[in-house]
Write a protein that holds these residues in place. Sequence first.
Motif, PDB file in Angstrom:
ATOM      1  N   LEU A 166      -4.090  48.728  86.485  1.00  0.00           N
ATOM      2  CA  LEU A 166      -3.181  50.049  86.021  1.00  0.00           C
ATOM      3  C   LEU A 166      -3.436  50.713  84.908  1.00  0.00           C
ATOM      4  O   LEU A 166      -4.137  49.837  83.880  1.00  0.00           O
ATOM      5  CB  LEU A 166      -1.789  49.408  86.123  1.00  0.00           C
ATOM      6  CG  LEU A 166      -1.032  49.474  87.159  1.00  0.00           C
ATOM      7  CD1 LEU A 166      -1.380  48.319  88.310  1.00  0.00           C
ATOM      8  CD2 LEU A 166       0.664  48.914  86.943  1.00  0.00           C
ATOM      9  N   GLY A 167      -3.577  52.032  84.726  1.00  0.00           N
ATOM     10  CA  GLY A 167      -4.158  52.483  83.481  1.00  0.00           C
ATOM     11  C   GLY A 167      -3.517  53.994  83.314  1.00  0.00           C
ATOM     12  O   GLY A 167      -3.116  54.487  84.325  1.00  0.00           O
ATOM     13  N   SER A 168      -3.533  54.471  82.215  1.00  0.00           N
ATOM     14  CA  SER A 168      -3.123  55.897  82.091  1.00  0.00           C
ATOM     15  C   SER A 168      -4.417  56.646  81.087  1.00  0.00           C
ATOM     16  O   SER A 168      -4.233  57.505  80.475  1.00  0.00           O
ATOM     17  CB  SER A 168      -2.070  56.018  81.146  1.00  0.00           C
ATOM     18  OG  SER A 168      -2.025  55.126  79.924  1.00  0.00           O
ATOM     19  N   SER A 169      -5.749  55.899  81.287  1.00  0.00           N
ATOM     20  CA  SER A 169      -6.837  56.404  80.241  1.00  0.00           C
ATOM     21  C   SER A 169      -8.098  55.962  81.107  1.00  0.00           C
ATOM     22  O   SER A 169      -8.186  55.438  82.169  1.00  0.00           O
ATOM     23  CB  SER A 169      -6.683  55.659  78.993  1.00  0.00           C
ATOM     24  OG  SER A 169      -7.157  54.198  79.199  1.00  0.00           O
ATOM     25  N   LEU A 170      -9.265  56.247  80.237  1.00  0.00           N
ATOM     26  CA  LEU A 170     -10.425  56.107  80.946  1.00  0.00           C
ATOM     27  C   LEU A 170     -10.889  54.532  80.996  1.00  0.00           C
ATOM     28  O   LEU A 170     -11.700  54.086  81.655  1.00  0.00           O
ATOM     29  CB  LEU A 170     -11.408  56.976  80.352  1.00  0.00           C
ATOM     30  CG  LEU A 170     -11.108  58.489  80.167  1.00  0.00           C
ATOM     31  CD1 LEU A 170     -12.351  59.108  79.629  1.00  0.00           C
ATOM     32  CD2 LEU A 170     -10.793  59.056  81.365  1.00  0.00           C
ATOM     33  N   PHE A 171     -10.343  53.864  80.107  1.00  0.00           N
ATOM     34  CA  PHE A 171     -10.501  52.301  79.866  1.00  0.00           C
ATOM     35  C   PHE A 171     -10.437  51.546  81.054  1.00  0.00           C
ATOM     36  O   PHE A 171     -11.025  51.134  81.776  1.00  0.00           O
ATOM     37  CB  PHE A 171      -9.753  51.930  78.712  1.00  0.00           C
ATOM     38  CG  PHE A 171      -9.928  50.206  78.445  1.00  0.00           C
ATOM     39  CD1 PHE A 171     -10.897  49.828  77.680  1.00  0.00           C
ATOM     40  CD2 PHE A 171      -9.078  49.411  79.186  1.00  0.00           C
ATOM     41  CE1 PHE A 171     -11.034  48.575  77.578  1.00  0.00           C
ATOM     42  CE2 PHE A 171      -9.251  47.951  79.181  1.00  0.00           C
ATOM     43  CZ  PHE A 171     -10.322  47.722  78.192  1.00  0.00           C
ATOM     44  N   GLY A 172      -9.147  51.851  81.677  1.00  0.00           N
ATOM     45  CA  GLY A 172      -8.692  50.854  82.852  1.00  0.00           C
ATOM     46  C   GLY A 172      -9.517  51.577  83.987  1.00  0.00           C
ATOM     47  O   GLY A 172      -9.828  50.709  84.926  1.00  0.00           O
ATOM     48  N   PHE A 185      -3.288  54.778  88.767  1.00  0.00           N
ATOM     49  CA  PHE A 185      -3.331  55.576  87.543  1.00  0.00           C
ATOM     50  C   PHE A 185      -1.786  56.183  87.406  1.00  0.00           C
ATOM     51  O   PHE A 185      -1.354  56.800  88.287  1.00  0.00           O
ATOM     52  CB  PHE A 185      -4.251  56.983  87.637  1.00  0.00           C
ATOM     53  CG  PHE A 185      -4.415  57.756  86.310  1.00  0.00           C
ATOM     54  CD1 PHE A 185      -5.306  57.299  85.294  1.00  0.00           C
ATOM     55  CD2 PHE A 185      -3.453  58.582  86.229  1.00  0.00           C
ATOM     56  CE1 PHE A 185      -5.331  57.970  84.266  1.00  0.00           C
ATOM     57  CE2 PHE A 185      -3.485  59.348  84.886  1.00  0.00           C
ATOM     58  CZ  PHE A 185      -4.541  58.919  83.892  1.00  0.00           C
ATOM     59  N   ALA A 186      -1.453  56.233  86.216  1.00  0.00           N
ATOM     60  CA  ALA A 186       0.116  56.490  85.944  1.00  0.00           C
ATOM     61  C   ALA A 186       0.497  57.961  85.485  1.00  0.00           C
ATOM     62  O   ALA A 186       0.889  58.192  84.536  1.00  0.00           O
ATOM     63  CB  ALA A 186       0.654  55.357  84.651  1.00  0.00           C
ATOM     64  N   SER A 187      -0.173  58.728  86.525  1.00  0.00           N
ATOM     65  CA  SER A 187      -0.171  60.103  86.288  1.00  0.00           C
ATOM     66  C   SER A 187       1.517  60.397  86.521  1.00  0.00           C
ATOM     67  O   SER A 187       1.880  61.814  86.214  1.00  0.00           O
ATOM     68  CB  SER A 187      -0.669  60.859  87.468  1.00  0.00           C
ATOM     69  OG  SER A 187      -0.851  60.156  88.589  1.00  0.00           O
ATOM     70  N   HIS A 188       2.420  59.756  86.985  1.00  0.00           N
ATOM     71  CA  HIS A 188       3.940  60.016  87.126  1.00  0.00           C
ATOM     72  C   HIS A 188       4.501  60.138  85.678  1.00  0.00           C
ATOM     73  O   HIS A 188       5.295  60.681  85.359  1.00  0.00           O
ATOM     74  CB  HIS A 188       4.565  59.004  87.666  1.00  0.00           C
ATOM     75  CG  HIS A 188       4.494  57.668  87.354  1.00  0.00           C
ATOM     76  ND1 HIS A 188       3.424  56.878  87.310  1.00  0.00           N
ATOM     77  CD2 HIS A 188       5.756  56.974  86.876  1.00  0.00           C
ATOM     78  CE1 HIS A 188       3.730  55.592  86.540  1.00  0.00           C
ATOM     79  NE2 HIS A 188       4.909  55.572  86.255  1.00  0.00           N
ATOM     80  N   PHE A 189       3.853  59.757  84.664  1.00  0.00           N
ATOM     81  CA  PHE A 189       4.397  59.704  83.080  1.00  0.00           C
ATOM     82  C   PHE A 189       3.114  60.073  82.108  1.00  0.00           C
ATOM     83  O   PHE A 189       3.516  60.427  81.135  1.00  0.00           O
ATOM     84  CB  PHE A 189       5.188  58.550  82.715  1.00  0.00           C
ATOM     85  CG  PHE A 189       4.478  57.396  82.462  1.00  0.00           C
ATOM     86  CD1 PHE A 189       4.069  57.141  81.107  1.00  0.00           C
ATOM     87  CD2 PHE A 189       4.088  56.389  83.373  1.00  0.00           C
ATOM     88  CE1 PHE A 189       3.257  55.999  80.962  1.00  0.00           C
ATOM     89  CE2 PHE A 189       3.418  55.038  82.882  1.00  0.00           C
ATOM     90  CZ  PHE A 189       3.130  54.993  81.873  1.00  0.00           C
TER      91      PHE A 189
END
Length: 329
Positions: A166-172, A185-189
Amino acid sequence: MTVPLSILDLAQIAEGATAAESFASSVTLAQRAEEWGYTRIWYAEHHNMGSIASSATSVLVGHIAASTKTIRLGSGGVMLPNHSPLTIAEQFGTLETLHPGRIDLGLGRAPGSDQNTMRALRRDPSAADTFPQDVLELQGYLSGQTRVPGVQATPGAGTNVPLYILGSSLFGARLAAALGLPFAFASHFAPQALLDAVSIYRREFQPSEQLERPHVIAGVNVIAADSTADAQREFHEAKRRRVSLLLGRGQQFTTDESEAILNSPASQQIGQMARYSAVGTAREVSDYLDWFTGHAGADELIVATQAGSTDAWLRSFELVAGTVQPVAA
């Protein structure tokens, strides 16, 4: 729509309600989601948040699994730096042993809490730095090919519980690609890096024993109702609740205070978080989800709804399922 549809259950505790009532609602949702055709339901690890009841994620997954028959269940996610990889392997190995073929293990590296809570968890702030190594150690326990000599996960070894990054950045995105794992990807928040992250993940993906080709799961907010006006009203109320959650620091704002904040520059973060939101009737939401699937390059969508009442929350998922007709993963 041609991609599977799944649910992120935030296990919200409604104002004036209890954690027990939240869990009962989660059981009801899971049982109905099975009938409606959803692929999986995930629960997220959060701590010290009075409105979210999913802090003991593996325990909640086990409770829901015992009350359902076929739907996949898992974490979205376990914040691995809060735990030892062996402990998580044993917990999810136990779940997979009890409910074979139904358990997912989504992994994140965020604390899921504030600084004081991190200390209360006895978490070292540098723990996130070893997240890639911890994922590999956890994978070794679950596959039965331990990376720690003389240490096995029992239960766990050989269960091969599928892992998701899971991630919200390029690292994940880069980590999931390097390990050949599905990427959620946590595009919901946290929508800002969605397109770049998906592009990098697909470009750099290396096939693995678990996964031959990239698999992107994108998060999206959904509030469906029987009328557009009802859905928009629920959406506005959800934003007001988010004001208290993010800006109130435990303080409950009055309706007037929340409205004033929403009409001020301080609400910019709230608006950004809700960028990807499908709000309206079942048809309006379905059209948005079709668009979002192509926009995100998603192989699967995971939807979250912050409707205020249990009835509105369940109705939202029911309406989406009835129009979108999710397909099997």
